[in-house]
Design a protein around this motif. Structure first.
Motif, PDB file in Angstrom:
ATOM      1  N   SER A  49      15.000 -35.045  10.480  1.00  0.00           N
ATOM      2  CA  SER A  49      15.800 -36.176  10.001  1.00  0.00           C
ATOM      3  C   SER A  49      14.979 -37.295   9.359  1.00  0.00           C
ATOM      4  O   SER A  49      15.404 -37.855   8.356  1.00  0.00           O
ATOM      5  N   TYR A  50      13.861 -37.671   9.950  1.00  0.00           N
ATOM      6  CA  TYR A  50      13.134 -38.842   9.456  1.00  0.00           C
ATOM      7  C   TYR A  50      11.629 -38.627   9.559  1.00  0.00           C
ATOM      8  O   TYR A  50      11.159 -38.011  10.511  1.00  0.00           O
ATOM      9  N   GLY A  72       9.066 -43.004  -1.905  1.00  0.00           N
ATOM     10  CA  GLY A  72       9.710 -42.182  -0.880  1.00  0.00           C
ATOM     11  C   GLY A  72       9.627 -42.842   0.476  1.00  0.00           C
ATOM     12  O   GLY A  72       8.782 -43.719   0.699  1.00  0.00           O
ATOM     13  N   GLU A  73      10.515 -42.407   1.350  1.00  0.00           N
ATOM     14  CA  GLU A  73      10.611 -43.045   2.674  1.00  0.00           C
ATOM     15  C   GLU A  73       9.296 -43.032   3.458  1.00  0.00           C
ATOM     16  O   GLU A  73       9.075 -43.862   4.311  1.00  0.00           O
ATOM     17  N   VAL A  75      16.908 -44.849   4.087  1.00  0.00           N
ATOM     18  CA  VAL A  75      17.272 -44.999   2.679  1.00  0.00           C
ATOM     19  C   VAL A  75      16.658 -46.272   2.095  1.00  0.00           C
ATOM     20  O   VAL A  75      16.142 -46.267   0.972  1.00  0.00           O
TER      21      VAL A  75
HETATM   22  C1  FAD Z   1      19.936 -35.581   8.813  1.00  0.00           C
HETATM   23  C2  FAD Z   1      19.481 -36.886   8.230  1.00  0.00           C
HETATM   24  C3  FAD Z   1      20.157 -38.043   8.574  1.00  0.00           C
HETATM   25  C4  FAD Z   1      19.750 -39.264   8.038  1.00  0.00           C
HETATM   26  N1  FAD Z   1      20.442 -40.400   8.351  1.00  0.00           N
HETATM   27  C5  FAD Z   1      20.080 -41.567   7.802  1.00  0.00           C
HETATM   28  C6  FAD Z   1      20.815 -42.770   8.045  1.00  0.00           C
HETATM   29  O1  FAD Z   1      21.823 -42.778   8.760  1.00  0.00           O
HETATM   30  N2  FAD Z   1      20.396 -43.921   7.474  1.00  0.00           N
HETATM   31  C7  FAD Z   1      19.309 -43.957   6.652  1.00  0.00           C
HETATM   32  O2  FAD Z   1      18.965 -45.048   6.142  1.00  0.00           O
HETATM   33  N3  FAD Z   1      18.584 -42.844   6.411  1.00  0.00           N
HETATM   34  C8  FAD Z   1      18.944 -41.652   6.946  1.00  0.00           C
HETATM   35  N4  FAD Z   1      18.230 -40.518   6.700  1.00  0.00           N
HETATM   36  C9  FAD Z   1      16.998 -40.642   5.924  1.00  0.00           C
HETATM   37  C10 FAD Z   1      17.268 -40.741   4.440  1.00  0.00           C
HETATM   38  O3  FAD Z   1      18.138 -39.696   4.046  1.00  0.00           O
HETATM   39  C11 FAD Z   1      15.919 -40.586   3.774  1.00  0.00           C
HETATM   40  O4  FAD Z   1      15.053 -41.606   4.276  1.00  0.00           O
HETATM   41  C12 FAD Z   1      15.984 -40.748   2.277  1.00  0.00           C
HETATM   42  O5  FAD Z   1      16.913 -39.842   1.707  1.00  0.00           O
HETATM   43  C13 FAD Z   1      14.612 -40.470   1.729  1.00  0.00           C
HETATM   44  O6  FAD Z   1      14.660 -40.616   0.334  1.00  0.00           O
HETATM   45  P1  FAD Z   1      13.449 -40.092  -0.525  1.00  0.00           P
HETATM   46  O7  FAD Z   1      13.793 -40.426  -1.939  1.00  0.00           O
HETATM   47  O8  FAD Z   1      12.173 -40.556   0.057  1.00  0.00           O
HETATM   48  O9  FAD Z   1      13.447 -38.506  -0.300  1.00  0.00           O
HETATM   49  P2  FAD Z   1      14.600 -37.456  -0.569  1.00  0.00           P
HETATM   50  O10 FAD Z   1      15.946 -38.088  -0.521  1.00  0.00           O
HETATM   51  O11 FAD Z   1      14.296 -36.317   0.357  1.00  0.00           O
HETATM   52  O12 FAD Z   1      14.342 -37.041  -2.066  1.00  0.00           O
HETATM   53  C14 FAD Z   1      13.295 -36.169  -2.430  1.00  0.00           C
HETATM   54  C15 FAD Z   1      13.803 -35.329  -3.570  1.00  0.00           C
HETATM   55  O13 FAD Z   1      12.722 -34.574  -4.091  1.00  0.00           O
HETATM   56  C16 FAD Z   1      13.184 -33.276  -4.360  1.00  0.00           C
HETATM   57  N5  FAD Z   1      12.009 -32.404  -4.363  1.00  0.00           N
HETATM   58  C17 FAD Z   1      11.307 -31.929  -3.321  1.00  0.00           C
HETATM   59  N6  FAD Z   1      10.281 -31.163  -3.728  1.00  0.00           N
HETATM   60  C18 FAD Z   1      10.353 -31.151  -5.072  1.00  0.00           C
HETATM   61  C19 FAD Z   1       9.547 -30.558  -6.079  1.00  0.00           C
HETATM   62  N7  FAD Z   1       8.479 -29.814  -5.799  1.00  0.00           N
HETATM   63  N8  FAD Z   1       9.888 -30.766  -7.364  1.00  0.00           N
HETATM   64  C20 FAD Z   1      10.961 -31.543  -7.677  1.00  0.00           C
HETATM   65  N9  FAD Z   1      11.751 -32.145  -6.762  1.00  0.00           N
HETATM   66  C21 FAD Z   1      11.436 -31.937  -5.480  1.00  0.00           C
HETATM   67  C22 FAD Z   1      14.155 -32.988  -3.264  1.00  0.00           C
HETATM   68  O14 FAD Z   1      15.048 -31.967  -3.649  1.00  0.00           O
HETATM   69  C23 FAD Z   1      14.864 -34.330  -3.127  1.00  0.00           C
HETATM   70  O15 FAD Z   1      15.977 -34.452  -3.982  1.00  0.00           O
HETATM   71  C24 FAD Z   1      18.637 -39.290   7.183  1.00  0.00           C
HETATM   72  C25 FAD Z   1      17.965 -38.115   6.844  1.00  0.00           C
HETATM   73  C26 FAD Z   1      18.407 -36.920   7.343  1.00  0.00           C
HETATM   74  C27 FAD Z   1      17.717 -35.632   6.912  1.00  0.00           C
END
Ligand code: FAD
Length: 163
Positions: free
Chosen positions: A99-100, A128-129, A140
């Protein structure tokens, strides 16, 4: 960095049997302790994390719900049978595996900075997170803030080149 696990167990009842004014119910227990209350939907939402979440992912919904109900019965002996439930299993989900992001032993804010370090001659920038070294991680808003940070860095760099 590590990657943590948080699952949610949603249980809907035919009626709200707890005090409707409660936002949450806390039971002193090492397994199921914090319930978030949604009285309008007659629903309780339980959060489970870490090793317990991993253990529960191996069990059926029915086994899990039965254990939760046994805990709730201690304070609500007349608890009705639930009508619906939903149990998340993000640890087993091949598109999530958890999840995180979190700080595993040995990781520090320097680790975040290292993950955010630009590379390939300053042509690739990382948001990214798991890179939000100026704020919270794993949510998010962390992803959003780090995106802003990197966009500003790229913008400043392009401005510098063109001036
Ligand atoms: C089950 C779950 C519940 C959650 N609940 C909450 C919540 O209630 N509140 C909250 O604030 N946060 C929550 N989160 C966390 C939140 O979803 C994440 O912190 C946030 O989406 C992270 O954003 P990001 O842009 O860092 O990564 P991501 O959203 O993971 O984006 C990364 C992107 O990169 C893409 N990618 C990966 N590898 C490649 C590659 N080689 N080439 C091209 N693209 C690629 C992936 O497909 C994805 O679209 C939750 C997460 C999960 C899994």
């Amino acid at each position: 960095m590590g990657f943590g696990l948080l699952n949610k167990i949603f249980i809907q009842f035919p009626l709200t049997f707890w005090d409707e004014k409660l936002d949450s119910i806390f039971i002193a227990s090492n397994r199921f302790c914090l319930f978030h209350c949604q009285p309008l939907d007659h629903m309780l939402i339980l959060f489970v994390c870490g090793n317990l979440a991993r253990e529960l992912e191996q069990q059926t919904d029915e086994e899990i719900i039965e254990q939760v109900l046994q805990r709730l019965k201690r304070i609500y002996p007349q608890i009705p049978k639930p009508i619906k439930w939903l149990v998340t299993r993000w640890g087993c989900d091949p598109f999530a595996y958890g999840s995180y992001s979190n700080f595993k032993t040995g990781a520090t804010y320097e680790t975040l900075k290292e993950l955010a370090r630009e590379c390939y001659d300053d042509r690739i920038y990382w948001a990214g997170e798991h890179t939000n070294y100026d704020g919270t991680i794993g949510c998010v808003d962390s992803a959003f803030e780090s995106g802003h940070r990197e966009a500003k860095r790229i913008y400043d760099k392009l401005n510098k080149i063109s001036s």
